[in-house]
Design an enzyme around this catalytic site. Structure first.
Site, short mmCIF file in Angstrom:
data_model
loop_
_atom_site.label_atom_id
_atom_site.label_comp_id
_atom_site.label_asym_id
_atom_site.label_seq_id
_atom_site.Cartn_x
_atom_site.Cartn_y
_atom_site.Cartn_z
N HIS A 333 2.52 8.42 1.80
CA HIS A 333 2.08 8.91 3.10
C HIS A 333 1.49 7.75 3.88
O HIS A 333 0.96 6.80 3.29
CB HIS A 333 1.05 10.03 2.93
N ASP A 392 5.13 17.49 2.04
CA ASP A 392 6.55 17.78 2.20
C ASP A 392 7.29 17.84 0.87
O ASP A 392 8.38 18.41 0.79
CB ASP A 392 7.21 16.73 3.10
#
Length: 467
Positions: A333, A392
């Site tokens: 991320h 996700d």
């Protein structure tokens, strides 16, 4: 089903191809360093450049010790409250959380029972589309892309609003609440129209129910029989909560700030945010995770064999498998390193849903990849920076288990994030003041003007030389 016909409008001709070559000249990468440009508005450390202030949410991924940035388990705060505490609160009390979180984001404090019910009633009232909107707008020219459909519907709502351009706080709040209420309806009706006209499926247009939560209404509107389990609704509600807000610097929320600062209307600002979220680097990430796992499942014989999985992940990182990008999607991320708190909050419920659906083997595969991938990524990059699963990684798996079509994955993200966008739009209107206008340095060399006839001769001369 719509018949596929040749479409001249969509054709890229050889002339366009040749002209496109003129657009493909990139800026010398060394100039970015010379001018100290923060590409992507990020520092060399990966941290975002400070461009504004907000009280809406806070993302924490490191602590400062002896002037050094030390990575820590990720934390996310909504209006100062840890997202883990918010989730624990409404789950223990067996309530749906998205409406409560929406109230918190918009108004800065947790609602009382009476205030929460007032918001729920207001959203139920606003969930009705204008007369004939479905027939005249959604059913006409249905798009294959649901984000396109959603943005078009939002922009068209401008025409139905007598005070569309009024940017006073009460009016923008009214518009925001209406859009929060209508996003599930617009997205799912758009999908139903697409599914009917493009795929030849039966057309279902169910009316939203006033006594159902946002998550329940999504499943009710989508499914032909309107049926869903309590676990399905609660895990979808959790996904909405976890996606509702993530700081002012993410691409779509920053877009909301930028566009709002120009003084434009709510519908244009939200359509711009939708355009940003549509991008695969932002809202479409979980779709890439699903595609990657489909590829892994097709190419690995034994889903329990750690060595076989590890070797295939190495192939993906070496650009020898899947899409050739060299990325393990759902891992890492821009902000979090040790852990993404949203992924942690979701993981336990994913296991419960997998058990309800009889997909324990697939869940075990996800868990194995989550364990192995960070090790292989660190080895490949020769980096000490921790890598972990982001939200996700699991959200796409959840949506598939819920039977949500792939076309609705990103719209579900938008249904959640409209609450955060609305809070940031109101904050920008109240506290922003100035139009956002960063600088770009021009690095092109000066050129002399050439009369048009000399330009033609020059072009012919080049053509002769080419021959």
């Amino acid at each position: 089903m719509l018949k596929e016909m040749p479409n001249k409008f969509s054709e890229v001709t050889p002339e366009i191809e040749k002209l496109a070559e003129k657009c493909s000249v990139s800026i010398d990468p060394s100039l970015y360093e010379r001018y100290a440009v923060k590409r992507g508005l990020r520092e060399d450390t990966g941290e975002g450049v400070l461009v504004g202030l907000t009280e809406i949410s806070k993302v924490v991924s490191y602590v400062i010790e002896d002037r050094a940035m030390i990575p820590c388990p990720g934390r996310l705060y909504f209006r100062g409250i840890n997202i883990e505490d918010l989730v624990d609160g409404f789950i223990k009390e067996k309530r749906f959380g998205f409406e409560e979180v929406t109230y918190l984001l918009l108004f800065g404090e947790l609602p009382t029972e009476e205030e929460l019910q007032q918001l729920i009633d207001l959203l139920a009232e606003y969930r009705q589309l204008p007369t004939n909107f479905v027939r005249d707008i959604i059913m006409k020219a249905p798009s294959r892309d649901m984000m396109n459909t959603l943005a078009r519907s939002v922009l068209t709502l401008f025409s139905y609003d007598d005070y569309a351009s009024d940017i006073s706080v009460p009016n923008v709040l009214r518009q925001s609440l209406q859009l929060i209420a209508l996003f599930p309806v617009l997205a799912i009706y758009g999908y139903q129209a697409y599914s009917h006209y493009h795929n030849g499926d039966s057309l279902f247009i169910h009316k939203p129910q006033a006594d159902l939560s946002t998550a329940e209404n999504i499943l009710y509107l989508l499914r032909p029989d309107n049926k869903y389990t309590e676990l399905e609704a609660r895990i979808l509600d959790l996904c909405l909560v976890l996606h509702a807000e993530h700081g002012g610097g993410n691409n779509s929320t920053f877009t909301t700030h930028v566009v709002t600062s120009s003084g434009t209307d709510t519908y244009s600002a939200v359509a711009a945010a939708l355009a940003s979220l549509r991008g695969p680097k932002h809202g479409g990430a979980n779709i890439k995770v699903m595609e990657m796992f489909d590829d892994i499942k097709a190419n690995i014989k034994d889903w329990t064999d750690e060595d076989e999985i590890r070797e295939y992940l190495k192939k993906i990182l070496n650009k020898e498998a899947f899409d050739g990008a060299g990325l393990i999607y759902g891992m890492g991320h821009a902000i979090y390193s040790i852990s993404d708190p949203r992924a942690k909050a979701l993981e336990g419920f994913v296991q419960k849903l997998a058990e309800e659906k009889g997909l324990q083997e697939e869940y075990a595969l996800y868990s194995m990849v989550e364990k192995i991938a960070p090790e292989e990524i660190k080895a490949k990059r020769k980096s000490a920076r921790e890598v972990s699963a982001n939200v996700d990684f699991y959200s796409g798996f959840v949506y598939r288990m819920l039977g949500l079509p792939l076309e609705l994955y990103t719209p579900i993200f938008a249904i959640a994030r409209i609450s955060g966008w609305s809070a940031h739009r109101l904050e920008e209107l109240v506290s922003g003041g100035k139009i956002i206008r960063p600088a770009y340095a021009n690095v092109a060399k000066p050129k002399e003007y050439i009369p048009i006839k000399q330009r033609v001769k020059s072009a012919k001369k080049e053509e002769k030389e080419d021959k």
